[in-house]
Design a protein around this motif. Structure first.
Motif, short mmCIF file in Angstrom:
data_model
loop_
_atom_site.label_atom_id
_atom_site.label_comp_id
_atom_site.label_asym_id
_atom_site.label_seq_id
_atom_site.Cartn_x
_atom_site.Cartn_y
_atom_site.Cartn_z
N MET A 1 18.00 23.95 -7.62
CA MET A 1 18.21 24.04 -6.18
C MET A 1 18.52 22.64 -5.64
SD MET A 1 15.89 25.98 -3.34
CE MET A 1 14.35 25.25 -3.83
N SER A 2 19.53 22.56 -4.81
CA SER A 2 19.89 21.23 -4.32
C SER A 2 19.01 20.82 -3.14
CB SER A 2 21.37 21.19 -3.94
OG SER A 2 21.55 21.69 -2.63
N LEU A 3 18.90 19.55 -2.96
CA LEU A 3 18.06 18.98 -1.92
C LEU A 3 18.89 17.97 -1.13
CD1 LEU A 3 15.19 18.51 -0.71
CD2 LEU A 3 14.81 16.86 -2.55
N ARG A 4 18.81 18.08 0.20
CA ARG A 4 19.56 17.13 1.03
C ARG A 4 18.60 16.13 1.65
NH1 ARG A 4 24.61 19.16 2.21
NH2 ARG A 4 25.18 16.98 2.00
N LEU A 27 22.75 13.93 3.44
CA LEU A 27 23.41 14.64 4.53
C LEU A 27 23.36 13.68 5.72
CD1 LEU A 27 24.68 17.12 5.88
CD2 LEU A 27 22.37 18.00 6.25
N ASP A 28 24.52 13.18 6.09
CA ASP A 28 24.61 12.17 7.15
C ASP A 28 24.60 12.89 8.50
OD1 ASP A 28 25.18 10.10 8.85
OD2 ASP A 28 26.93 9.38 7.75
N TYR A 29 23.41 13.30 8.91
CA TYR A 29 23.27 14.08 10.14
C TYR A 29 22.21 13.42 11.01
CZ TYR A 29 21.74 17.84 13.23
OH TYR A 29 21.37 18.57 14.32
N ASP A 30 22.55 13.20 12.27
CA ASP A 30 21.66 12.49 13.18
C ASP A 30 20.79 13.50 13.92
OD1 ASP A 30 20.57 10.31 14.39
OD2 ASP A 30 22.27 9.92 15.73
N ALA A 50 16.90 19.81 10.87
CA ALA A 50 17.85 19.57 9.78
C ALA A 50 17.93 20.77 8.86
CB ALA A 50 17.45 18.31 9.00
N PHE A 51 16.79 21.44 8.63
CA PHE A 51 16.81 22.63 7.77
C PHE A 51 17.63 23.75 8.42
CE2 PHE A 51 14.92 26.79 6.71
CZ PHE A 51 15.37 26.86 5.41
N ARG A 52 17.47 23.92 9.72
CA ARG A 52 18.25 24.95 10.43
C ARG A 52 19.75 24.67 10.28
NH1 ARG A 52 14.47 24.69 14.51
NH2 ARG A 52 15.73 23.26 15.73
N VAL A 53 20.11 23.38 10.39
CA VAL A 53 21.51 23.01 10.34
C VAL A 53 22.06 23.08 8.91
CG1 VAL A 53 23.10 21.05 10.65
CG2 VAL A 53 21.39 21.57 12.40
N ALA A 54 21.29 22.57 7.95
CA ALA A 54 21.78 22.47 6.57
C ALA A 54 21.73 23.81 5.85
CB ALA A 54 20.98 21.42 5.80
N GLY A 55 20.71 24.63 6.16
CA GLY A 55 20.57 25.90 5.47
C GLY A 55 20.13 25.77 4.03
N GLU A 56 19.69 24.59 3.64
CA GLU A 56 19.13 24.38 2.30
C GLU A 56 17.99 23.38 2.43
OE1 GLU A 56 22.25 22.99 -0.31
OE2 GLU A 56 23.17 21.83 1.29
N PRO A 57 17.18 23.22 1.36
CA PRO A 57 16.01 22.35 1.47
C PRO A 57 16.37 20.93 1.90
CG PRO A 57 15.89 23.67 -0.52
CD PRO A 57 17.25 23.91 0.05
N VAL A 58 15.56 20.38 2.81
CA VAL A 58 15.84 19.04 3.34
C VAL A 58 14.61 18.15 3.29
CG1 VAL A 58 17.65 19.81 4.95
CG2 VAL A 58 15.26 19.70 5.72
N ASP A 112 11.80 23.73 3.57
CA ASP A 112 12.75 24.65 2.93
C ASP A 112 12.58 26.07 3.48
OD1 ASP A 112 10.46 25.59 1.73
OD2 ASP A 112 10.99 24.95 -0.29
N GLY A 113 11.87 26.17 4.61
CA GLY A 113 11.71 27.47 5.25
C GLY A 113 10.59 28.31 4.69
N GLU A 114 9.96 27.84 3.60
CA GLU A 114 8.89 28.62 2.99
C GLU A 114 7.52 28.02 3.30
OE1 GLU A 114 9.67 29.26 -1.17
OE2 GLU A 114 11.77 29.70 -0.66
N ASP A 115 6.51 28.80 3.00
CA ASP A 115 5.14 28.35 3.21
C ASP A 115 4.67 27.57 1.99
OD1 ASP A 115 2.70 28.05 4.35
OD2 ASP A 115 2.52 30.16 4.91
N PHE A 116 3.76 26.61 2.18
CA PHE A 116 3.33 25.76 1.08
C PHE A 116 1.93 26.07 0.60
CE2 PHE A 116 6.26 23.33 3.75
CZ PHE A 116 7.32 23.28 2.86
N ALA A 117 1.34 27.13 1.13
CA ALA A 117 -0.08 27.39 0.85
C ALA A 117 -0.38 27.47 -0.64
CB ALA A 117 -0.50 28.69 1.53
#
Ligand code: ITT
Ligand code: NA
Length: 215
Positions: A1-4, A27-30, A50-58, A112-117
């Motif tokens: 899985m890629s990571l930004r 990901l050059d995003y301000d 950033a996660f909402r914008v990228a749609g992948e783990p950030v 990444d949108g998931e829970d870490f529990a």
């Protein structure tokens, strides 16, 4: 899985890639930097956006220089103060006030949108230099939190390093590095590898890399 790794700062990504080689890209995003007096809130808010914008783990990291004798100035406002007052004048203010004790601090936020529990807690490697833990190092050794405001959880990793404000020296690194001395050298006099081995960002990255490898 890629990571930004989400940052506008080339210096940060150079440092990050030393810890996170496989599949990490900038990901050059301000992202929006909220006005807050703690780096945690800024990083967590930025990671969610950033996660909402990228749609992948950030991963995002928010960092700052804290001059202890100036009540932690510029701290979470380091970026604004660098752009307005400038690094050299921050150094002069600290030296003229005879307030040269300082620390850098970094909060890295992963989303990444998931829970870490169910994920194991990061293992702290402790103080790698074998010196006494002072306030900055204690902070660095603290347990990292999962912040779950609203519905998107964010995992935080912190790092800090103590030092002293000096007249600018060296031309490596970025930002406040020329005025921050640790063990007789400014961060701008160190090569990237040495800065990474002891820096606030390096410490946070090391904890994150351990945790991410387990995930
Ligand atoms: P992004 O938010 O896009 O990642 P930025 O440079 O704005 O890039 P920060 O908000 O985290 O990043 O940085 C806050 C300020 O602290 C900014 O002025 C940086 O130059 C400075 N800074 C951060 N990390 C630093 C480091 O390792 N050495 C020296 N200065 C640093
Ligand atoms: Na920023």
């Amino acid at each position: 899985m890629s990571l930004r790794y989400v940052t506008t700062n080339e210096g940060k990504i150079r440092e990050a890639l030393e810890y996170l080689d496989s599949g990490v890209t900038q990901l050059d995003y301000d992202y929006t930097e909220i006005q807050a007096d703690d780096l945690e809130s800024v990083a967590a808010f930025g990671a969610r956006e950033a996660f909402r914008v990228a749609g992948e783990p950030v991963v995002v990291d928010d960092a700052g220089l804290f001059v202890d004798g100036l009540d932690g100035f510029p701290g979470p406002y380091s970026s604004y103060v660098e752009d307005t007052l400038g690094v050299e004048r921050v150094g002069r203010v600290a030296r003229e006030a005879d307030a040269t004790r300082a620390h850098f601090r970094c909060v890295l936020a992963y989303c990444d949108g998931e829970d870490f529990a169910a994920t194991p807690e990061p293992v702290d490697r402790g103080d790698r230099r074998g010196q006494d833990l002072d306030a900055a190092d204690r902070d660095s050794a603290a347990t990292d939190d999962t912040v779950a405001e609203g519905d998107v959880p964010v995992k935080l990793f912190t790092g800090a390093v103590p030092g002293r404000i000096v007249e600018p020296r060296g031309d490596g690194g970025f930002g406040y590095d020329p005025i921050f001395e640790h063990d007789g050298e400014t961060f701008a006099e160190m090569d990237a590898e040495r800065k990474n081995a002891i820096s606030h960002r390096g410490r946070a990255l090391a904890k994150f890399a351990d945790w991410y490898a387990e995930r």
